[in-house]
Design an enzyme around this catalytic site. Sequence first.
Site, PDB file in Angstrom:
ATOM      1  N   ASP A 137     -10.045   3.582   2.682  1.00  0.00           N
ATOM      2  CA  ASP A 137     -10.177   2.939   3.998  1.00  0.00           C
ATOM      3  C   ASP A 137     -10.843   3.841   5.027  1.00  0.00           C
ATOM      4  O   ASP A 137     -11.790   3.441   5.705  1.00  0.00           O
ATOM      5  CB  ASP A 137      -8.805   2.504   4.525  1.00  0.00           C
ATOM      6  CG  ASP A 137      -8.260   1.273   3.819  1.00  0.00           C
ATOM      7  OD1 ASP A 137      -9.078   0.454   3.353  1.00  0.00           O
ATOM      8  OD2 ASP A 137      -7.030   1.121   3.739  1.00  0.00           O
ATOM      9  N   LYS A 144       0.798  -1.231   0.000  1.00  0.00           N
ATOM     10  CA  LYS A 144       0.000   0.000   0.000  1.00  0.00           C
ATOM     11  C   LYS A 144       0.834   1.287   0.000  1.00  0.00           C
ATOM     12  O   LYS A 144       0.382   2.329  -0.484  1.00  0.00           O
ATOM     13  CB  LYS A 144      -0.973  -0.006   1.186  1.00  0.00           C
ATOM     14  CG  LYS A 144      -2.034  -1.076   1.061  1.00  0.00           C
ATOM     15  CD  LYS A 144      -2.794  -1.280   2.348  1.00  0.00           C
ATOM     16  CE  LYS A 144      -3.972  -0.363   2.433  1.00  0.00           C
ATOM     17  NZ  LYS A 144      -4.917  -0.772   3.513  1.00  0.00           N
TER      18      LYS A 144
END
Length: 278
Positions: free
Chosen positions: A102, A66
């Site tokens: 997220d 990520k």
Amino acid sequence: MKKVFGLLGHPVGHSMSPVMHQAAYEQLDMDATYVAFDVEPHRLEEAVKGIRALNIRGCNVTIPHKVEVMKYLDVVDEEARQIGAVNTILNENGQLTGYNTDGRGYIQSLLQVVPELLGASILVIGAGGAARAVLASLLPHQPKQVVVANRTIEKATDLARVFQRDTTDVNASTISSAAANLEEYSIIINTTSVGMSPHVEDMPISLERLSPNAVVSDLIYNPLETRLLKEAKKRGARVLNGVGMFVHQGALSIEHWTGIYPESEPMRKTILKQLKNE
């Protein structure tokens, strides 16, 4: 022509993203497939080039890629830059843009339990990537104060400094100090992996001083009810597990790729069914 979406991670064999995304595509009546690509770290740059070469419309990104993936993208949006990680890549005619859904996914799930965050006093446990994502999306709602509690106070201090705002007091704390003042917080959010399967008896903080009016939230969704949430329920608090965050961050990814926000309920039911069958 069938649209192709995917997931870049290592390992990815355990991922529930493929079944959840397929449920969304079926609900949208979309001819699409979602593939989990197991990409070893030293092959990440090649994998990103493959997105362009194969005309894959979009990919999610998970551990351990990520952060590293950001250097291979053409554009990284401001929210993802602030979080310091990308979990969603959009391919528009070969231009790759990175997003992070997220935090927004988490806030959508939290607002279903707590309709108003303005003026709230919030404890965030952990100072890693998940905590950064949660903080980035929490602060626009102008809570009164946010305290970041972590085993390593230096990490908590660094993170609190990054997210300090005029509208919200953001401070750092040790876990033990936060536990001693737990009654001060109306919302407690665990962003760590403490309590995740198979270590289901572990808890990130003592709830001895928990207010029965508080909301206790855990980003973990396996198990569905961590020991932290079980203990909070016993003390009268409302609880929230990580399923909602997982579902909404996936739905937001689909919106980036297709322009359509899918119904979250079929996605949620698919994940719950999958977890119960494990």
